[in-house]
Design a protein around this motif. Structure first.
Motif, PDB file in Angstrom:
ATOM      1  N   SER A   1     -33.376   0.918  -2.583  1.00  0.00           N
ATOM      2  CA  SER A   1     -32.981  -0.275  -2.295  1.00  0.00           C
ATOM      3  C   SER A   1     -32.374  -0.610  -0.928  1.00  0.00           C
ATOM      4  CB  SER A   1     -32.113  -0.715  -3.449  1.00  0.00           C
ATOM      5  OG  SER A   1     -32.502  -0.491  -4.938  1.00  0.00           O
TER       6      SER A   1
ATOM      7  N   ARG B   1     -35.626  -4.404 -14.669  1.00  0.00           N
ATOM      8  CA  ARG B   1     -36.509  -5.459 -14.537  1.00  0.00           C
ATOM      9  C   ARG B   1     -37.994  -5.022 -14.983  1.00  0.00           C
ATOM     10  NH1 ARG B   1     -36.904  -9.355 -10.415  1.00  0.00           N
ATOM     11  NH2 ARG B   1     -34.577  -9.568 -10.569  1.00  0.00           N
TER      12      ARG B   1
ATOM     13  N   GLN C   1     -31.115  -2.146 -11.475  1.00  0.00           N
ATOM     14  CA  GLN C   1     -31.625  -3.341 -11.822  1.00  0.00           C
ATOM     15  C   GLN C   1     -33.128  -3.339 -11.677  1.00  0.00           C
ATOM     16  OE1 GLN C   1     -31.822  -6.646  -8.707  1.00  0.00           O
ATOM     17  NE2 GLN C   1     -29.858  -7.459 -10.044  1.00  0.00           N
ATOM     18  N   THR C   2     -33.849  -2.593 -10.938  1.00  0.00           N
ATOM     19  CA  THR C   2     -35.275  -2.263 -10.616  1.00  0.00           C
ATOM     20  C   THR C   2     -35.899  -1.849 -12.027  1.00  0.00           C
ATOM     21  OG1 THR C   2     -34.837  -1.851  -8.237  1.00  0.00           O
ATOM     22  CG2 THR C   2     -36.995  -1.182  -9.289  1.00  0.00           C
TER      23      THR C   2
ATOM     24  N   THR D   1     -35.466  -6.664  -6.080  1.00  0.00           N
ATOM     25  CA  THR D   1     -34.410  -6.221  -6.877  1.00  0.00           C
ATOM     26  C   THR D   1     -33.298  -5.596  -5.952  1.00  0.00           C
ATOM     27  OG1 THR D   1     -35.436  -4.388  -7.799  1.00  0.00           O
ATOM     28  CG2 THR D   1     -35.218  -6.120  -9.167  1.00  0.00           C
ATOM     29  N   ASN D   2     -31.950  -5.525  -6.196  1.00  0.00           N
ATOM     30  CA  ASN D   2     -30.897  -5.197  -5.355  1.00  0.00           C
ATOM     31  C   ASN D   2     -30.565  -3.757  -5.706  1.00  0.00           C
ATOM     32  OD1 ASN D   2     -31.115  -7.622  -3.899  1.00  0.00           O
ATOM     33  ND2 ASN D   2     -29.714  -8.318  -5.707  1.00  0.00           N
TER      34      ASN D   2
ATOM     35  N   THR E   1     -37.120  -1.593  -2.593  1.00  0.00           N
ATOM     36  CA  THR E   1     -36.702  -2.966  -3.114  1.00  0.00           C
ATOM     37  C   THR E   1     -35.591  -3.592  -2.306  1.00  0.00           C
ATOM     38  OG1 THR E   1     -34.665  -2.404  -4.593  1.00  0.00           O
ATOM     39  CG2 THR E   1     -36.888  -1.661  -5.316  1.00  0.00           C
TER      40      THR E   1
END
Length: 364
Positions: free
Chosen positions: A268, A242, A238-239, A233-234, A132
């Motif tokens: 990430s 999401r 968050q991934t 995504t960061n 990501t």
């Protein structure tokens, strides 16, 4: 102006070691070097010249598609110059183009100085590995290096589903089927559905964009395939959020359970300018284990960050902050750029203060 050709411009782009080229009316061609834009030493291009340059490398069918949908993604190769990914779009009613340089030589994981854990991850027989990061963070290059590494060492059937196909892999030890969305298949979800009937060992999904694609990728990983995919995504937290939030509330418990069992790792990636020029890849690495799987299943994803910091010598995990602080300690990057690209700026500031007072060695 008539002497300006796209091959001359792209040759100059490659010669400067740039990553991207932008052609927009009423400005000079702009190139991106180490993350920063700079104009080429060419006069400003008018609207008709930009259109002519862009149209010089596409087919009649591609022109028709672009004029109908006002967007066009494709890749092409210029002999003796290189391979490029292009996106055409309209701005103020005129044609504009963004070009990304794709290295013709696919790098190995050693070439990109990837963390050692990457080689362990790609040796797995099944699971979902997500790479990501924001646009331009090197996700495609990292995934290409992973696929290339498998190709060098294993006898596998690898299927890649991309929009468009970027790196072109040769059959070395593995056989590789590369499918271009829009040409070889209608969609990511459709290609994934039929991939199950094509005897794959490894599947690469260029981007998990929608619920159908995510569902199919997770199912493929559950049923004994090694699946690679990207998400914009960061961070790991968050991934995962999401992915879960793409599904309606009544399906989220099920996808949490599936993800807890099928997810292998989330990598990430961020590219940060180096002090001596160029950019260095910074990685947050989450490796799924019993504790993390329980947090995903029990809807406690926010607690995963603390798990990344535990027993790292054994797990191979690290936070983005820890990777940035290590790069700072090695003088690879400046504090200004560290703060500019960090997702948790407070941790970087605290570590920098502690380091300057001799209170810690830069680890969180």
């Amino acid at each position: 102006m008539a002497s300006v050709t796209l091959d001359k411009i792209l040759k100059a782009v490659v010669g400067h070691g740039a990553s991207d080229l932008h052609l927009i009316a009423n400005t000079e061609p702009q190139i991106r070097i180490s993350g920063k834009l700079a104009p080429l030493d060419i006069e400003k291009l008018d609207t008709q010249t930009v259109k002519s340059l862009c149209y010089s490398v596409i087919t009649d069918n591609q022109k028709q598609k672009f004029e109908e949908y006002k967007e066009l993604d494709f890749t092409f190769t210029m002999s003796g110059i290189g391979r490029f990914r292009a996106n055409y779009y309209l701005q103020k009613g005129s044609v504009a183009g963004a070009f990304r340089i794709i290295p013709e030589k696919i790098p190995t994981l050693d070439d990109i100085a990837a963390p050692t854990i990457f080689k362990e991850l790609i040796a797995k027989e099944k699971g979902l590995i997500l790479v990501t990061g924001p646009t331009g963070s090197g996700k495609s290059t990292t995934l290409a290096a992973m696929i290339h590494e498998i190709n060098l060492k294993e006898r596998k059937h690898i299927i890649t589903i991309e929009d468009p196909v970027e790196f072109e892999h040769d059959h070395i030890n593995s056989i590789i089927s590369q499918r271009n969305v829009g040409e070889d298949t209608d969609s990511f979800a459709s290609a994934l559905k039929y991939a199950m009937r094509e005897d794959p060992d490894v599947i690469l999904v260029g981007e998990m964009r929608d619920m159908e694609t995510i569902r199919a990728a997770v199912t493929a990983a559950e049923t004994g395939h090694l699946v690679f995919a990207t998400v914009h995504t960061n961070s790991a937290v968050q991934t995962i959020n999401r992915i879960i939030n793409v599904f309606p509330p009544d399906e989220q418990a099920m996808i949490r359970t599936q993800l807890s069992m099928s997810l292998t790792a989330v990598i990430s990636q961020t590219l940060i300018p180096k002090t001596e020029g160029g950019r260095v890849a910074i990685h947050e690495i989450m490796i799924n284990n019993h504790a993390i799987a329980n947090l995903i299943r029990e809807d406690k994803v926010h607690q995963i960050y603390s798990q990344l910091q535990l027993n790292q010598n054994k797990t191979g995990m690290q936070t983005q902050s820890q990777a940035i602080i290590e790069a700072l300690a090695q003088l690879k990057i400046t504090k200004e750029n560290a703060l500019r690209f960090a997702t948790n700026k407070d941790e970087i500031e605290r570590a920098a203060v502690a380091s300057s007072t001799g209170g810690m060695d830069g680890r969180l």
